[in-house]
Design an enzyme around this catalytic site. Structure first.
Site, PDB file in Angstrom:
ATOM      1  N   SER A 143      16.149  17.434 -26.676  1.00 25.12           N
ATOM      2  CA  SER A 143      16.081  16.738 -27.974  1.00 25.12           C
ATOM      3  C   SER A 143      14.621  16.654 -28.409  1.00 25.12           C
ATOM      4  CB  SER A 143      16.627  15.319 -27.799  1.00 25.12           C
ATOM      5  OG  SER A 143      16.401  14.545 -28.959  1.00 25.12           O
ATOM      6  N   TYR A 156      16.507   6.791 -23.607  1.00 24.48           N
ATOM      7  CA  TYR A 156      17.006   8.115 -24.012  1.00 24.48           C
ATOM      8  C   TYR A 156      15.871   9.141 -23.934  1.00 24.48           C
ATOM      9  CZ  TYR A 156      19.154  11.792 -26.862  1.00 24.48           C
ATOM     10  OH  TYR A 156      19.650  12.994 -27.304  1.00 24.48           O
TER      11      TYR A 156
HETATM   12  P1  NAP Z   1      28.801  14.284 -28.719  1.00 21.22           P
HETATM   13  O1  NAP Z   1      29.543  14.847 -29.867  1.00 21.22           O
HETATM   14  O2  NAP Z   1      28.906  12.832 -28.444  1.00 21.22           O
HETATM   15  O3  NAP Z   1      29.210  15.122 -27.407  1.00 21.22           O
HETATM   16  C1  NAP Z   1      28.781  14.739 -26.117  1.00 21.22           C
HETATM   17  C2  NAP Z   1      29.568  15.539 -25.091  1.00 21.22           C
HETATM   18  O4  NAP Z   1      29.158  15.125 -23.768  1.00 21.22           O
HETATM   19  C3  NAP Z   1      31.063  15.312 -25.190  1.00 21.22           C
HETATM   20  O5  NAP Z   1      31.743  16.532 -25.041  1.00 21.22           O
HETATM   21  C4  NAP Z   1      31.355  14.392 -24.024  1.00 21.22           C
HETATM   22  O6  NAP Z   1      32.689  14.616 -23.578  1.00 21.22           O
HETATM   23  C5  NAP Z   1      30.345  14.897 -22.994  1.00 21.22           C
HETATM   24  N1  NAP Z   1      30.099  13.937 -21.927  1.00 21.22           N
HETATM   25  C6  NAP Z   1      29.632  12.671 -22.036  1.00 21.22           C
HETATM   26  N2  NAP Z   1      29.598  12.087 -20.825  1.00 21.22           N
HETATM   27  C7  NAP Z   1      30.040  13.010 -19.927  1.00 21.22           C
HETATM   28  C8  NAP Z   1      30.258  13.018 -18.528  1.00 21.22           C
HETATM   29  N3  NAP Z   1      29.994  11.947 -17.761  1.00 21.22           N
HETATM   30  N4  NAP Z   1      30.749  14.127 -17.948  1.00 21.22           N
HETATM   31  C9  NAP Z   1      31.046  15.216 -18.700  1.00 21.22           C
HETATM   32  N5  NAP Z   1      30.854  15.287 -20.020  1.00 21.22           N
HETATM   33  C10 NAP Z   1      30.368  14.188 -20.634  1.00 21.22           C
HETATM   34  O7  NAP Z   1      27.235  14.553 -28.865  1.00 21.22           O
HETATM   35  P2  NAP Z   1      26.395  15.865 -29.286  1.00 21.22           P
HETATM   36  O8  NAP Z   1      25.566  15.500 -30.437  1.00 21.22           O
HETATM   37  O9  NAP Z   1      27.249  17.065 -29.352  1.00 21.22           O
HETATM   38  O10 NAP Z   1      25.405  15.915 -28.021  1.00 21.22           O
HETATM   39  C11 NAP Z   1      25.292  17.022 -27.169  1.00 21.22           C
HETATM   40  C12 NAP Z   1      23.886  17.057 -26.593  1.00 21.22           C
HETATM   41  O11 NAP Z   1      22.953  17.191 -27.659  1.00 21.22           O
HETATM   42  C13 NAP Z   1      23.479  15.785 -25.833  1.00 21.22           C
HETATM   43  O12 NAP Z   1      22.789  16.149 -24.666  1.00 21.22           O
HETATM   44  C14 NAP Z   1      22.542  15.078 -26.812  1.00 21.22           C
HETATM   45  O13 NAP Z   1      21.585  14.296 -26.120  1.00 21.22           O
HETATM   46  C15 NAP Z   1      21.904  16.279 -27.484  1.00 21.22           C
HETATM   47  N6  NAP Z   1      21.328  15.999 -28.803  1.00 21.22           N
HETATM   48  C16 NAP Z   1      22.080  15.455 -29.802  1.00 21.22           C
HETATM   49  C17 NAP Z   1      21.496  15.192 -31.034  1.00 21.22           C
HETATM   50  C18 NAP Z   1      22.256  14.562 -32.154  1.00 21.22           C
HETATM   51  O14 NAP Z   1      21.625  14.030 -33.076  1.00 21.22           O
HETATM   52  N7  NAP Z   1      23.589  14.632 -32.159  1.00 21.22           N
HETATM   53  C19 NAP Z   1      20.149  15.502 -31.238  1.00 21.22           C
HETATM   54  C20 NAP Z   1      19.406  16.071 -30.203  1.00 21.22           C
HETATM   55  C21 NAP Z   1      20.006  16.317 -28.989  1.00 21.22           C
HETATM   56  P3  NAP Z   1      33.654  13.529 -22.927  1.00 21.22           P
HETATM   57  O15 NAP Z   1      33.385  12.216 -23.617  1.00 21.22           O
HETATM   58  O16 NAP Z   1      34.998  14.107 -23.176  1.00 21.22           O
HETATM   59  O17 NAP Z   1      33.296  13.516 -21.489  1.00 21.22           O
END
Ligand code: NAP
Length: 243
Positions: A143, A156
């Site tokens: 991120s 975070y």
């Molecule tokens: P999201 O829609 O909330 O997806 C998060 C994913 O992680 C879900 O598939 C969730 O699935 C899985 N997860 C959470 N806890 C887990 C566990 N204990 N074991 C296995 N899977 C788990 O969020 P996203 O935005 O796509 O985020 C994906 C990545 O991008 C993250 O690393 C986040 O830090 C990074 N990111 C996001 C943003 C943003 O603004 N959205 C910006 C920069 C970076 P389940 O709940 O089904 O387990």
């Protein structure tokens, strides 16, 4: 279906929604067979059906990636079905924002374990096979919070800086053995994640955020470079970011 990744096997973590789901679909579009993993089995099964309709092989594995035994099961299922993993995308992640005084030790463990421990466990599971074959790609979805400290994101940020240091060390450690390590570091992306950071569905600020598909395209870029090229860091920011 494209040909760029035909014959490659990709494991995408956190694939039940958001960036992980978009990445699984994008890598499949480029021809890769895909192992999709997260905790929510129903969403993974539905995604695997969509992937299968794209004429690639898809394997859903429900797993809590903070647990060593679940990651061992993910590895076994992947090897039993495909014999190897060529690409690992460490994407699973969570975040809770707020001043430090509002964050508990349980919040710390939850974020650090989901973001960093899962990256450690999954990389440890699949890297040895890549090193043996002298070919592989390990991508971390970190991120902008892994590049600079941000107010109300202290823990975070710590988890995302941790991923960055881990990736940088691995880049040096494995490069000569044919493994390419990349970090994709996006700013705000309009996914379910945003709701954990103080926004609610329908919030107008979500409109200006990048799409999950945009980040998925960056992952595809990282894993489709010519043999002599590695892309270590892709920083991505929404156009709407204040100056
Ligand atoms: P999201 O829609 O909330 O997806 C998060 C994913 O992680 C879900 O598939 C969730 O699935 C899985 N997860 C959470 N806890 C887990 C566990 N204990 N074991 C296995 N899977 C788990 O969020 P996203 O935005 O796509 O985020 C994906 C990545 O991008 C993250 O690393 C986040 O830090 C990074 N990111 C996001 C943003 C943003 O603004 N959205 C910006 C920069 C970076 P389940 O709940 O089904 O387990």
């Amino acid at each position: 279906m494209g040909e760029l990744l035909k014959g490659k096997v990709a494991v995408v973590t956190g694939a039940s929604r958001g960036i992980g789901e978009a990445t699984a679909l994008t890598l499949a579009q480029a021809g890769a067979d895909v192992v999709v993993t997260a905790r929510t089995g129903d969403e993974l099964a539905a995604l695997a059906e969509r992937l299968a309709r794209m004429d690639v092989a898809a394997l859903p594995v429900a797993a809590d990636l903070t647990r060593e035994e679940d990651v061992a099961r993910l590895r076994e299922a992947t090897l039993a079905r495909f014999g190897r993993a060529d690409i690992l995308v460490n994407n699973a992640g969570v975040g809770k924002y707020g001043p430090l005084s509002a964050l508990s030790a349980a919040d710390y463990d939850w974020m650090m374990n989901t973001n960093m421990r899962s990256s450690f466990l999954c990389t440890s599971a699949f890297l040895p096979g890549m090193l043996e074959r002298r070919q592989g790609w390990v991508v971390f979805v970190s991120s902008v919070a892994g590049l600079k400290g941000l107010p109300n994101e202290s823990v975070y940020c710590a988890t995302k800086f941790a991923q960055m240091g881990f990736a940088q060390a691995l880049d040096y450690e494995t490069r000569e053995q044919g493994v390419k390590v990349s970090v994709v570091a996006p700013g705000g992306v309009g996914t379910h994640f945003a709701f954990g950071t103080g926004r609610t569905p329908g919030d107008p600020s979500l409109e200006a955020m990048m799409d999950a598909k945009d980040v998925a395209e960056a992952v595809l870029f990282a894993v489709t470079q010519p043999p002599k090229v590695r892309v270590f860091l892709i920083g991505m920011r929404p156009m709407s970011e204040p100056l």
